[in-house]
Scaffold this active site. Sequence first.
Site, PDB file in Angstrom:
ATOM      1  N   ASP A   1     -81.129  46.905  -3.857  1.00 53.60           N
ATOM      2  CA  ASP A   1     -81.764  46.516  -5.126  1.00 53.60           C
ATOM      3  C   ASP A   1     -80.675  46.383  -6.196  1.00 53.60           C
ATOM      4  O   ASP A   1     -79.952  47.348  -6.472  1.00 53.60           O
ATOM      5  CB  ASP A   1     -82.791  47.592  -5.520  1.00 53.60           C
ATOM      6  CG  ASP A   1     -83.498  47.249  -6.824  1.00 53.60           C
ATOM      7  OD1 ASP A   1     -83.493  46.065  -7.219  1.00 53.60           O
ATOM      8  OD2 ASP A   1     -84.051  48.174  -7.449  1.00 53.60           O
TER       9      ASP A   1
ATOM     10  N   ASP B   1     -83.749  39.821  -6.306  1.00 55.58           N
ATOM     11  CA  ASP B   1     -82.676  40.838  -6.320  1.00 55.58           C
ATOM     12  C   ASP B   1     -82.900  42.005  -5.371  1.00 55.58           C
ATOM     13  O   ASP B   1     -82.230  43.012  -5.472  1.00 55.58           O
ATOM     14  CB  ASP B   1     -82.479  41.357  -7.754  1.00 55.58           C
ATOM     15  CG  ASP B   1     -83.453  42.465  -8.121  1.00 55.58           C
ATOM     16  OD1 ASP B   1     -84.621  42.394  -7.702  1.00 55.58           O
ATOM     17  OD2 ASP B   1     -83.035  43.408  -8.814  1.00 55.58           O
ATOM     18  N   GLU B   2     -83.841  41.866  -4.456  1.00 61.75           N
ATOM     19  CA  GLU B   2     -84.202  43.005  -3.619  1.00 61.75           C
ATOM     20  C   GLU B   2     -84.444  42.550  -2.184  1.00 61.75           C
ATOM     21  O   GLU B   2     -85.066  41.507  -1.968  1.00 61.75           O
ATOM     22  CB  GLU B   2     -85.546  43.531  -4.126  1.00 61.75           C
ATOM     23  CG  GLU B   2     -85.572  44.947  -4.567  1.00 61.75           C
ATOM     24  CD  GLU B   2     -86.972  45.306  -5.010  1.00 61.75           C
ATOM     25  OE1 GLU B   2     -87.658  45.982  -4.269  1.00 61.75           O
ATOM     26  OE2 GLU B   2     -87.370  44.882  -6.112  1.00 61.75           O
TER      27      GLU B   2
HETATM   28  P1  TTP Z   1     -86.401  45.014 -11.032  1.00 62.00           P
HETATM   29  O1  TTP Z   1     -85.588  45.241  -9.800  1.00 62.00           O
HETATM   30  O2  TTP Z   1     -87.754  45.649 -11.116  1.00 62.00           O
HETATM   31  O3  TTP Z   1     -85.601  45.553 -12.320  1.00 62.00           O
HETATM   32  P2  TTP Z   1     -84.075  45.382 -12.724  1.00 62.00           P
HETATM   33  O4  TTP Z   1     -83.245  44.826 -11.602  1.00 62.00           O
HETATM   34  O5  TTP Z   1     -83.994  44.617 -13.995  1.00 62.00           O
HETATM   35  O6  TTP Z   1     -83.652  46.872 -13.019  1.00 62.00           O
HETATM   36  P3  TTP Z   1     -83.399  48.076 -11.998  1.00 62.00           P
HETATM   37  O7  TTP Z   1     -81.967  48.460 -12.207  1.00 62.00           O
HETATM   38  O8  TTP Z   1     -84.331  49.148 -12.446  1.00 62.00           O
HETATM   39  O9  TTP Z   1     -83.677  47.588 -10.609  1.00 62.00           O
HETATM   40  O10 TTP Z   1     -86.585  43.482 -11.264  1.00 62.00           O
HETATM   41  C1  TTP Z   1     -85.603  42.523 -10.913  1.00 62.00           C
HETATM   42  C2  TTP Z   1     -85.636  41.370 -11.893  1.00 62.00           C
HETATM   43  O11 TTP Z   1     -86.921  40.748 -11.854  1.00 62.00           O
HETATM   44  C3  TTP Z   1     -85.414  41.804 -13.322  1.00 62.00           C
HETATM   45  O12 TTP Z   1     -84.031  41.845 -13.664  1.00 62.00           O
HETATM   46  C4  TTP Z   1     -86.192  40.789 -14.093  1.00 62.00           C
HETATM   47  C5  TTP Z   1     -87.312  40.338 -13.158  1.00 62.00           C
HETATM   48  N1  TTP Z   1     -88.591  40.964 -13.554  1.00 62.00           N
HETATM   49  C6  TTP Z   1     -89.470  40.225 -14.349  1.00 62.00           C
HETATM   50  O13 TTP Z   1     -89.192  39.070 -14.683  1.00 62.00           O
HETATM   51  N2  TTP Z   1     -90.644  40.823 -14.760  1.00 62.00           N
HETATM   52  C7  TTP Z   1     -90.985  42.101 -14.402  1.00 62.00           C
HETATM   53  O14 TTP Z   1     -92.050  42.610 -14.804  1.00 62.00           O
HETATM   54  C8  TTP Z   1     -90.060  42.844 -13.575  1.00 62.00           C
HETATM   55  C9  TTP Z   1     -90.402  44.268 -13.175  1.00 62.00           C
HETATM   56  C10 TTP Z   1     -88.897  42.242 -13.174  1.00 62.00           C
HETATM   57 CA    CA Z   2     -83.385  45.588  -9.451  1.00 62.06          CA
END
Ligand code: TTP
Ligand code: CA
Length: 372
Positions: A34, A129-130
Amino acid sequence: MLCKDMIQLFKLLLNYNQQISTFMQNNKKIIHIDMDYFYAQIEEKDNPYLSDKPFAIGSTNPHRGVLCTSNYIARKFGVKSAMSTSVALRKCPDLILLNTDMKKYKEVSIVLQKIFLSYTHIVEPLSLDEAYLDVTDVQLYSNSATYIAKAIRDDILEKTGLTASAGIAPNKLLAKISSDMNKPNGQYVIKPDEIDSFVKQLSVKKLFGVGRVTHEKLLAMSIETCEDLQKIPLEILTNKFGKYGYSLYNYCRGIDDREVQHERTRKSVGVENTYQQDLQNFDEWIEKLSDLYDKLKARITDEYSSRIIGIFVKVTDNNFTKTSLTKQASTVDLPTLKLLCEELYSKQTLPIRLLGIGVRLGSVDKSQMVLF
Ligand code: TTP
Ligand code: CA
């Protein structure tokens, strides 16, 4: 007497089956990768002046915008994904707002997929991103999933300049939970013999599928940790939560036999939500549809997008009856999904508790196979 013997035999078989399945799944090595504050980290790399300031990515319209994500400095002020821009500005008046640049984020995601595929073909992307990777049979680093995860993260940093976190465990459930344990830029391993002690102290909130509604139901039953949940008999869980009761029964014991579904064999990609309050009318369906559509788009990688053969909408009504409607299509767009919803709505007599949308996928054609 005969009947009692039969039940005894059945119980023995069930127990044996469970032991085999636990043994098989404990032999697996799953990595969940992630990226850290993904959209925001990309923007920070391109604009280094942001690195010591609170900032967020999303709609910059302070009146009706919503945020996609923020950096960790902004999170300390309570700024979160999916928060409205106006609320975020109230929590953090110095918040810097940047527009999204999806093209840029997708390009990075393609690099990530290539890195994953250079380690194993069993990769299941969850969003840009995951991803889950099954590295059970990967011979690199003497088959050490811990070293493989570190190598993948190093590769990501070298090729994109971005940090990622990883979770390493014998199944998807635990791998995903562990990737959050040492975030950012860290990794966490759960070995098979650590599962019991790890899950016992774990909040049920962390289990796959436990949203706000299920969490509230569990709290009402005085269940906070997986250890509390382990004490509840299967029959009670299935009575309260239907089919999901079986999953809960397994998950709270750290058991999860879901396979990593790699792109080539996947038959569909979908997103769904169970709502706290049933959706009563068509306007409510459409309001929720836009949210689901954004999530679906984020899950459709280029590989999936080239294989779309249909789109579908599905609902579960408040009597737990499931209905779905599929239409042939080679792309997915909001107006067509709305039309499908309209058709499904016209057949619906009861309010719905779950709305889901997705795409059906065809098999990979030969020209694409060359790419792999
Ligand atoms: P996430 O992996 O949930 O969050 P993140 O990568 O920003 O932070 P973390 O370090 O906690 O993993 O989401 C990945 C991307 O997806 C995030 O950068 C933006 C997008 N996203 C949205 O557009 N809307 C949302 O509600 C979420 C949760 C994520
Ligand atoms: Ca993330």
